[in-house]
Scaffold this motif. Structure first.
Motif, PDB file in Angstrom:
ATOM      1  N   UNK A 172       0.834  -1.198   0.000  1.00  0.00           N
ATOM      2  CA  UNK A 172       0.000   0.000   0.000  1.00  0.00           C
ATOM      3  C   UNK A 172       0.873   1.254   0.000  1.00  0.00           C
ATOM      4  N   UNK A 173       0.208   2.399   0.036  1.00  0.00           N
ATOM      5  CA  UNK A 173       0.942   3.659  -0.020  1.00  0.00           C
ATOM      6  C   UNK A 173       1.313   4.028  -1.447  1.00  0.00           C
ATOM      7  N   UNK A 174       2.193   4.976  -1.593  1.00  0.00           N
ATOM      8  CA  UNK A 174       2.603   5.446  -2.907  1.00  0.00           C
ATOM      9  C   UNK A 174       3.854   4.718  -3.403  1.00  0.00           C
ATOM     10  N   UNK A 175       4.029   4.710  -4.705  1.00  0.00           N
ATOM     11  CA  UNK A 175       5.293   4.266  -5.277  1.00  0.00           C
ATOM     12  C   UNK A 175       6.329   5.335  -4.939  1.00  0.00           C
ATOM     13  N   UNK A 176       7.407   4.988  -4.264  1.00  0.00           N
ATOM     14  CA  UNK A 176       8.359   6.024  -3.823  1.00  0.00           C
ATOM     15  C   UNK A 176       8.867   6.861  -4.995  1.00  0.00           C
ATOM     16  N   UNK A 177       8.759   8.173  -4.917  1.00  0.00           N
ATOM     17  CA  UNK A 177       9.276   9.024  -5.995  1.00  0.00           C
ATOM     18  C   UNK A 177      10.781   8.888  -6.167  1.00  0.00           C
ATOM     19  N   UNK A 178      11.469   8.374  -5.127  1.00  0.00           N
ATOM     20  CA  UNK A 178      12.916   8.158  -5.234  1.00  0.00           C
ATOM     21  C   UNK A 178      13.259   7.137  -6.303  1.00  0.00           C
ATOM     22  N   UNK A 194       3.997  -3.550 -10.631  1.00  0.00           N
ATOM     23  CA  UNK A 194       3.351  -3.450  -9.314  1.00  0.00           C
ATOM     24  C   UNK A 194       1.850  -3.708  -9.428  1.00  0.00           C
ATOM     25  N   UNK A 195       1.418  -4.428 -10.451  1.00  0.00           N
ATOM     26  CA  UNK A 195      -0.002  -4.684 -10.665  1.00  0.00           C
ATOM     27  C   UNK A 195      -0.599  -5.460  -9.494  1.00  0.00           C
ATOM     28  N   UNK A 196      -1.906  -5.250  -9.283  1.00  0.00           N
ATOM     29  CA  UNK A 196      -2.677  -6.012  -8.290  1.00  0.00           C
ATOM     30  C   UNK A 196      -2.139  -5.832  -6.875  1.00  0.00           C
ATOM     31  N   UNK A 197      -2.041  -4.584  -6.451  1.00  0.00           N
ATOM     32  CA  UNK A 197      -1.695  -4.256  -5.076  1.00  0.00           C
ATOM     33  C   UNK A 197      -2.727  -3.248  -4.546  1.00  0.00           C
ATOM     34  N   UNK A 198      -2.367  -2.515  -3.515  1.00  0.00           N
ATOM     35  CA  UNK A 198      -3.266  -1.523  -2.916  1.00  0.00           C
ATOM     36  C   UNK A 198      -2.628  -0.136  -2.985  1.00  0.00           C
ATOM     37  N   UNK A 199      -1.877   0.119  -4.025  1.00  0.00           N
ATOM     38  CA  UNK A 199      -1.127   1.359  -4.149  1.00  0.00           C
ATOM     39  C   UNK A 199      -2.043   2.525  -4.521  1.00  0.00           C
ATOM     40  N   UNK A 200      -1.591   3.723  -4.213  1.00  0.00           N
ATOM     41  CA  UNK A 200      -2.380   4.917  -4.499  1.00  0.00           C
ATOM     42  C   UNK A 200      -1.461   6.063  -4.919  1.00  0.00           C
ATOM     43  N   UNK A 201      -2.083   7.126  -5.405  1.00  0.00           N
ATOM     44  CA  UNK A 201      -1.337   8.329  -5.755  1.00  0.00           C
ATOM     45  C   UNK A 201      -0.761   8.292  -7.159  1.00  0.00           C
ATOM     46  N   UNK A 202      -0.029   9.327  -7.531  1.00  0.00           N
ATOM     47  CA  UNK A 202       0.516   9.418  -8.887  1.00  0.00           C
ATOM     48  C   UNK A 202       1.698   8.479  -9.103  1.00  0.00           C
ATOM     49  N   UNK A 203       1.823   7.992 -10.324  1.00  0.00           N
ATOM     50  CA  UNK A 203       2.946   7.149 -10.711  1.00  0.00           C
ATOM     51  C   UNK A 203       4.144   8.049 -11.013  1.00  0.00           C
ATOM     52  N   UNK A 204       5.313   7.759 -10.452  1.00  0.00           N
ATOM     53  CA  UNK A 204       6.496   8.602 -10.726  1.00  0.00           C
ATOM     54  C   UNK A 204       6.834   8.634 -12.211  1.00  0.00           C
ATOM     55  N   UNK A 205       7.535   9.657 -12.614  1.00  0.00           N
ATOM     56  CA  UNK A 205       7.808   9.870 -14.036  1.00  0.00           C
ATOM     57  C   UNK A 205       8.649   8.766 -14.656  1.00  0.00           C
ATOM     58  N   UNK A 206       9.475   8.063 -13.862  1.00  0.00           N
ATOM     59  CA  UNK A 206      10.345   7.045 -14.439  1.00  0.00           C
ATOM     60  C   UNK A 206       9.550   5.916 -15.081  1.00  0.00           C
ATOM     61  N   UNK A 207       8.293   5.713 -14.656  1.00  0.00           N
ATOM     62  CA  UNK A 207       7.517   4.550 -15.104  1.00  0.00           C
ATOM     63  C   UNK A 207       6.532   4.881 -16.220  1.00  0.00           C
TER      64      UNK A 207
END
Length: 282
Positions: A172-178, A194-207
């Motif tokens: 859960x939580x965000x994908x670390x912007x780092x 990172x499919x099929x998790x409980x992540x939220x928020x914007x996807x960092x630019x690297x992805x």
């Protein structure tokens, strides 16, 4: 140093992959790896003891009573740099029915470059100091388990990482912007799932150039390559509304004050006109 030199000379003719040899050369130039053989054996012992193995796959295969050169290279799921040396290249522990928390003792597999735990029943958080335990990983596959909590930010310090698969967990939580750092270092992250998790928020630019399938199944994840994140105007509109309300209140107060003066003056004048005849009569 004599052992180190002979090891390199012997290995130079056995290695078919030049990049593989280069990475090994870099690893062996680190002083902490001089006793890697004994450390790697201890690493596997700790891993075996720290996981739940209901099918006894590791218990039956990982026999530490044998002390011949390269004996750990015959263990199930263990790949070595060389067949006659006890140096772990990778651990492929996928599909073995393993359970429990994240394996321990990996810091002793100092020259390991690949790790896979996919399709097991591991649970709990990933270790926060993961990048310090296995800093030379080029591939990490933790997919199809039940790992929870947030993705460790220090994975961004793993400068050789090419593949990171965290699919189908409970992260859960965000994908670390780092993680943007993973595209600007030696490893150059080429696969990130990172499919099929409980992540939220914007996807960092690297992805942004990865397939949207690698991010599907996260209800609150947004941004390229998925749909655009919803824009919130609350903070921008709030001062405008307040200003309009203040302006309207000021105008209303002024108009009310003027009307009040007019009514008061008219009332005063009207009463004066009615009282004047009485005054004259008296």
């Amino acid at each position: 140093m004599i052992w180190l030199t002979s090891c390199l000379c012997h290995s130079m003719f056995d290695m078919a992959d030049g990049a593989k040899f280069l990475l090994l050369f870099l690893l062996l130039n680190i002083s902490t790896l001089c006793f890697c053989t004994e450390q790697d054996i201890q690493c596997l012992k700790t891993v075996q003891q720290s996981v739940i193995d209901p099918n006894s796959v590791l218990k039956s295969s990982w026999n530490f009573e044998n002390e011949t050169d390269g004996f750990i290279c015959c263990f199930t799921a263990v790949e070595c740099w060389f067949a006659d040396e006890n140096m772990v290249l990778s651990l492929r522990l996928g599909n073995l029915g393993l359970q429990g928390a994240f394996p321990q003792g990996l810091q002793d597999c100092a020259s390991m470059t690949g790790m896979g735990l996919s399709n097991n029943s591991f649970s709990g958080p990933n270790p926060p100091d993961f990048s310090r335990q296995v800093p030379y990983l080029t591939s990490l596959d933790l997919s199809y388990n039940s790992f929870s909590r947030s993705i460790p930010q220090n994975i961004s310090n793993m400068t050789y990482l090419n593949l990171l698969n965290l699919q189908h967990n409970q992260l859960n939580g965000q994908i670390p912007p780092q993680f943007d750092l993973l595209t600007r270092v030696l490893g150059q992250l080429t696969s990130f799932n990172v499919a099929d998790n409980l992540l939220l928020g914007p996807i960092p630019t690297f992805a942004q150039d990865f397939s949207p399938l690698y991010f599907a199944g996260n209800r609150d994840l947004c941004g390229a390559p998925l749909d655009e994140c919803p824009r919130s105007r609350r903070w921008r509109l709030k001062p405008i509304r307040l200003r309009r309300i203040n302006d309207q209140s000021s105008i209303g107060a002024a108009v009310g004050f003027v009307l009040g003066l007019v009514v008061a003056f008219y009332f005063h004048l009207f009463r004066s006109e009615r009282l004047l005849p009485c005054v004259f009569r008296i």
